[in-house]
Scaffold this motif. Structure first.
Motif, PDB file in Angstrom:
ATOM      1  N   LYS A   1       1.668   4.211  -3.103  1.00 34.41           N
ATOM      2  CA  LYS A   1       0.787   5.704  -2.916  1.00 34.41           C
ATOM      3  C   LYS A   1       2.158   6.222  -3.312  1.00 34.41           C
TER       4      LYS A   1
ATOM      5  N   LYS B   1       2.111   9.475  -5.821  1.00 34.17           N
ATOM      6  CA  LYS B   1       2.152  10.367  -5.515  1.00 34.17           C
ATOM      7  C   LYS B   1       3.482  10.932  -6.664  1.00 34.17           C
TER       8      LYS B   1
ATOM      9  N   TRP C   1       0.960  -1.261  -0.127  1.00 31.71           N
ATOM     10  CA  TRP C   1      -0.126  -0.156  -0.003  1.00 31.71           C
ATOM     11  C   TRP C   1       0.380   1.297  -0.349  1.00 31.71           C
TER      12      TRP C   1
END
Length: 79
Positions: free
Chosen positions: A70, A74, A66
């Motif tokens: 992320k 980004k 996870w």
């Protein structure tokens, strides 16, 4: 551009490789240190402890997947 799904899969199966793919070597070294500490203190002779340790490894793998996902998302937004 790095694909977030690839980063997540890499971190899920081999902790820290997704961070290397993102060129974030600090993540790989932190994961490697964490893994070495966990393995060195684990008493493998107790079956109940092994089951809970395996569950812990699965949870940690999901967290790393996870987090890598992320981070890749980004990075993709910045470019």
């Amino acid at each position: 551009m790095k694909k977030p799904v690839i980063v997540a899969i890499m971190n899920l199966f081999v902790w820290g490789t997704g961070y290397l793919y993102l060129r974030k070597a600090w993540g790989f070294w932190i994961v490697l240190l964490d893994y070495a500490v966990m393995i060195s203190i684990a008493p493998f002779e107790q079956l109940a402890y092994n089951i809970s340790l395996n569950l812990f490894f699965v949870i940690i793998s999901l967290i790393f997947a996870w987090h890598g996902y992320k981070m890749a998302k980004k990075q993709a937004k910045r470019k």
